[in-house]
Write an enzyme that holds these catalytic residues in place. Structure first.
Site: not given
Length: 387
Positions: A20-21, A134, A201, A76-77, A191, A207, A33, A116
DNA sequence: CAGGCGTGGGC
DNA sequence: TGCCCAAGCCT
């Protein structure tokens, strides 16, 4: 560089190559999404390709039958996602000429589109400065700023949206989509909920949780309730032509509209309203039960266990045979076949007092490959060689 | 707003 | 094995 620029820089170098990118199609991004809600990337990828191949645009999704859409979602649920997606596609065709509206308020009003998903699609597909918060983003911000509000709490969501919005308002248009995805990508790759890779990171220097040694303690999670265990039974009733009796679940609730094995308990509960040989509810185009009788296999039923997020089923499966013969009413057939065979304390269908008749059908092998069923039913049918 | 709503992978 | 989760939404 400030921390936002460091995150974007890290994203440029470390982002995954996800299907999807590779697209700018708002519809395809929206589908991804919705599929990704509470679902892992690796699980989604094959469904994403199949679903878009079958329903390449909102018009195709709107025109399909619900059964075909559910079948595309099988495994998929959270199947209400598929219903909502189709309902939304139909609204998009009717109201917006089949084009996803590049308008947060309009898009947000569609079924299945929450805060979201709205923010994600608007920012990724249209470069609109809408925050998409999210679970990943909550975790990243909770640690980065040292927020101890529980996951999912309104306060944490509000703060996280505000923090993301503050950056979005300062970013050039061509970085809006990257910002949304960079936050989530950091949560997905670095993360992590457990065993966070703080050494990799890009935000480690600023942080709060890392400096306080509270990375593993954040974000704060609420204790989960214990799962109730539900005892059920299921009838694996075949006839001499290899057909299998299937039952469609109610339109609402758990596994809504999906097909599964009928329940002995349900047949008992409905014996006053119909008889097996005569008036079994049957949707148009399916075969009604003919007059005959049931012979149940009296050997010990095989047991299947299925764990959902919020409950566990333990299902006893009773193989049985339907054969033509004398007219047998439901009361006689069910009483006879269950006497001494059925376990106690099982739960009938139609929870919460809903006892409406649901369609049953004699399914052929072809039917069973076409009808949407959940994972448990698929496993049971596979075990008995019915698919 | 707390709970309903699937599934499969990791440890 | 059992428990925790994983890009939420709806009621």
């Amino acid at each position: 560089m400030n921390w936002a620029q460091q995150l974007l820089h890290w994203y440029d170098a470390n982002k995954r190559d996800l299907p999807w990118r590779r697209t700018k199609d708002p519809y395809a991004i929206w589908v991804s999404e919705v599929m990704l809600q509470q679902t892992r990337v690796e699980t989604v990828i094959p469904y994403y390709h199949t679903f878009l191949g079958r329903f390449p645009d909102p018009a195709a999704l709107a025109a399909a039958s619900e059964e075909v859409v559910l079948k595309g979602w099988e495994g998929l649920g959270y199947y209400s996602r598929a219903r909502h997606l189709q309902a939304a596609a139909r609204q998009i065709v009717e109201r917006y000429g089949g084009q996803i509206p590049a308008d947060p308020d309009r898009f947000r009003s569609l079924p299945g589109v929450g805060p979201y998903t709205c923010g994600a699609v608007m920012s990724i597909a249209f470069a609109l400065p809408e925050p998409a918060v999210d679970g990943n983003v909550c975790r990243v911000f909770s640690r980065f700023f040292g927020w101890s509000d529980p996951v999912g709490s309104p306060s944490l969501l509000r703060q996280a949206r505000q923090a993301s919005q503050a950056q979005l308002d300062r970013l050039p248009r061509e970085r809006i989509a990257d910002w949304t995805q960079a936050l989530m990508e950091l949560g997905a790759l670095v993360c992590l909920p457990r065993s966070a890779r703080c050494e990799d990171c890009p935000l480690a220097a600023d942080c709060v949780a890392l400096q306080d040694g509270t990375v593993e303690a954040l974000p704060v999670r609420k204790a989960r309730k214990e799962n109730p265990v539900i005892r059920r039974d299921a009838l694996l009733l075949t006839d001499d032509q290899g057909r299998l009796l299937l039952h469609q679940r109610p339109e609402e609730g758990l596994l809504a509209g999906m097909w599964e094995l009928p329940s002995l308990e349900e047949m008992l509960a409905q014996q006053e309203t119909f008889s097996l040989g005569e008036t079994w509810s049957s949707p148009e185009g399916t075969r009604a039960l003919q007059k005959g009788q049931i012979v149940i296999d009296r050997s010990e039923p095989r047991q299947f266990r299925h764990v959902f997020t919020h409950l566990t089923w333990i299902v006893d499966v009773y193989p049985a045979r339907w054969s033509a013969g004398d007219v047998t009413t439901a009361r006689q057939a069910v009483t006879e076949m269950t006497e001494g065979a059925i376990r106690e304390n099982t739960t009938p269908y139609g929870e919460k007092g809903k006892t409406a008749l649901r369609p049953c059908m004699w399914s052929t092998s072809e039917d069973r490959s076409r009808l949407p069923m959940n994972r448990l039913t698929r496993n049971i049918l596979k075990h008995y060689g019915m698919i």
